[in-house]
Design a protein around this motif. Sequence first.
Motif, short mmCIF file in Angstrom:
data_model
loop_
_atom_site.label_atom_id
_atom_site.label_comp_id
_atom_site.label_asym_id
_atom_site.label_seq_id
_atom_site.Cartn_x
_atom_site.Cartn_y
_atom_site.Cartn_z
N THR A 164 38.92 -86.40 16.10
CA THR A 164 39.08 -87.96 15.81
C THR A 164 39.91 -88.15 17.05
O THR A 164 39.64 -89.01 17.96
CB THR A 164 39.57 -88.52 14.77
OG1 THR A 164 38.64 -88.04 13.47
CG2 THR A 164 39.63 -89.94 14.66
N ASN A 165 41.04 -87.71 17.21
CA ASN A 165 42.06 -87.80 18.19
C ASN A 165 41.39 -87.60 19.61
O ASN A 165 41.88 -88.42 20.68
CB ASN A 165 43.38 -87.08 18.02
CG ASN A 165 44.09 -87.79 16.72
OD1 ASN A 165 44.32 -88.92 16.63
ND2 ASN A 165 44.93 -86.66 16.16
N VAL A 175 42.19 -93.77 12.58
CA VAL A 175 42.11 -92.23 12.37
C VAL A 175 41.99 -92.03 10.70
O VAL A 175 41.49 -90.96 10.45
CB VAL A 175 43.41 -91.80 12.83
CG1 VAL A 175 43.51 -90.21 12.31
CG2 VAL A 175 43.79 -91.84 14.40
N ARG A 176 42.69 -92.98 9.96
CA ARG A 176 42.52 -92.81 8.68
C ARG A 176 41.02 -92.89 8.16
O ARG A 176 41.01 -92.59 6.86
CB ARG A 176 43.55 -93.67 7.95
CG ARG A 176 44.77 -93.47 8.05
CD ARG A 176 45.89 -94.11 7.49
NE ARG A 176 47.22 -93.74 7.81
CZ ARG A 176 48.38 -94.13 7.07
NH1 ARG A 176 48.21 -94.84 6.01
NH2 ARG A 176 49.67 -93.92 7.50
N GLU A 189 41.00 -85.61 6.70
CA GLU A 189 42.23 -84.51 7.62
C GLU A 189 41.89 -83.67 8.40
O GLU A 189 42.34 -83.49 9.35
CB GLU A 189 43.20 -84.56 6.55
CG GLU A 189 43.91 -85.56 5.77
CD GLU A 189 45.10 -85.21 5.02
OE1 GLU A 189 45.60 -83.94 4.98
OE2 GLU A 189 45.78 -85.96 4.46
N ASN A 190 40.66 -82.89 8.12
CA ASN A 190 40.33 -81.67 8.50
C ASN A 190 39.44 -82.18 9.73
O ASN A 190 39.30 -81.03 10.64
CB ASN A 190 39.44 -80.99 7.46
CG ASN A 190 38.21 -81.61 7.30
OD1 ASN A 190 38.16 -82.92 7.45
ND2 ASN A 190 37.45 -80.99 6.58
N GLN A 191 39.51 -83.40 10.06
CA GLN A 191 38.61 -83.93 11.18
C GLN A 191 39.54 -84.65 12.28
O GLN A 191 39.13 -85.41 13.18
CB GLN A 191 37.28 -84.74 10.98
CG GLN A 191 36.57 -83.80 10.39
CD GLN A 191 35.16 -84.51 10.03
OE1 GLN A 191 35.00 -85.81 10.37
NE2 GLN A 191 33.83 -84.05 9.40
N ARG A 192 40.75 -84.60 11.87
CA ARG A 192 41.88 -85.54 12.82
C ARG A 192 41.89 -84.92 14.31
O ARG A 192 41.98 -86.21 15.04
CB ARG A 192 43.33 -85.47 11.98
CG ARG A 192 43.25 -86.06 10.91
CD ARG A 192 43.12 -87.61 10.64
NE ARG A 192 43.04 -88.30 9.42
CZ ARG A 192 44.11 -88.49 8.45
NH1 ARG A 192 45.18 -88.04 8.92
NH2 ARG A 192 43.70 -89.20 7.45
N ASP A 193 41.71 -83.71 14.24
CA ASP A 193 42.05 -83.15 15.67
C ASP A 193 40.55 -83.73 16.72
O ASP A 193 40.94 -84.34 17.63
CB ASP A 193 42.13 -82.01 15.89
CG ASP A 193 43.48 -81.21 15.17
OD1 ASP A 193 44.18 -81.77 15.21
OD2 ASP A 193 43.32 -80.05 15.04
N LEU A 226 46.07 -95.69 14.07
CA LEU A 226 46.60 -94.98 13.06
C LEU A 226 45.23 -95.37 11.97
O LEU A 226 44.84 -94.46 10.97
CB LEU A 226 47.69 -95.00 12.38
CG LEU A 226 48.99 -94.50 13.20
CD1 LEU A 226 50.25 -94.66 12.54
CD2 LEU A 226 48.61 -93.07 13.24
#
Length: 400
Positions: free
Chosen positions: A218-219, A207-208, A212-216, A204
């Motif tokens: 990043t995961n 990821v931070r 937020e719009n690139q979290r997918d 986490l």
Amino acid sequence: MENRNRFPHPLFYLFPLYAIGLYFLVLGVINAYVFLAPISIAALMTMILLPVVRKFENWKINRFLSTFLATCLALSLYLSMFVVISLQANSIYENWDTVSGRVQNTVQKVQESISGISGVSPDKQLEILNIPPSALSSDSTNAVNSQKSEKDSTSKKGETKESTAKQNSGVKAAITNFLDFVGYSLLTFIYIFFFLFYRTKIRLSIVRFFPENQRDKTNKILNGSLSIAKQYLVGRLILIFFLWIIYSVGMAVSGIDSPILISLIAAALSLIPYVGTVIGYVIAMMMAVVSGGETGQYIGVSITYGLAQFVETYILEPFVVGDKVDLNPLVTIIVVVLGGLVWGVVGMVISIPLFGMLKILADQVTVLKPLGYFLGQDDMGSKDDDFLGAIAKKLKRMFK
């Protein structure tokens, strides 16, 4: 006139800065070896142990106990391997007189062969190589020592004191190196425990760092990196086990001394692509010299290595490891050499999964896609014309 007033491309100013920054980054990584190496090894081991921890947690065992059991399992395997190597090394040490005698006989045979071919006497060969004759024979050393007169007793005492001081300093250095090795090993397993226990928080935290719009994306990068490193390392460990068996049988049949230890070293060196195989073969041939230097032993070692490399490349690797790390051979050699220059053996081992994860990142970032293309195996040509590749395909069909 217009061309003269035109400003240079921004890269003209940025490239020297990038080059200087890269230089100091590499220099910092080299100097931080003592700190970063245990963390890097622990991170890779964490990826291997992660499925084990999850299996324990699926059995309703809490996270702390699951992490503790997985770490203890890894530590037990590590200590077992250490004990096996120590026992084999102790066996070589106990039989050192026999081994040194065999080495001397082999050297004498080589000298006689060279003398017969070139006409250069054995003494002249040693003189050319700047090796004293006493270095190859303990008897000659004792004869020379027995012929010294009593007037050299003072110099003898000085030499004895000097040699004793050197031995003591050597023992101290050996003890210090051993304690450092034990300390780094324990520190690595402590890192492994905490990496496994706090894996959610670490993920986490990474990821931070991204919007937020690139979290997918990043995961996806994280999952791909973890998967590729885990599958590659687990596959390599299984491959090492099979190679250990093949080498042990071949070395034992060939009459090589300490076949278990030599086979384990040769199999472990397969972690270093290309280079490790050559080093392992050289070590095995040296042990053939020590074991008597018979022609049959050299042939046996060569046949064992040839068979093992065929089985590894065309049978075991496609099934056990596969194309888990999508790096082309040129890049593989380059990163292994760079890893060795930066961190030695540790750098050679971790360079492959590290650059495999870098390729995952490059494939997902638009700016870095050319780098991902260079690292990968796209447009590398077809293997259909390869005779051994055709045999491998037939074997795959047989096992399906």
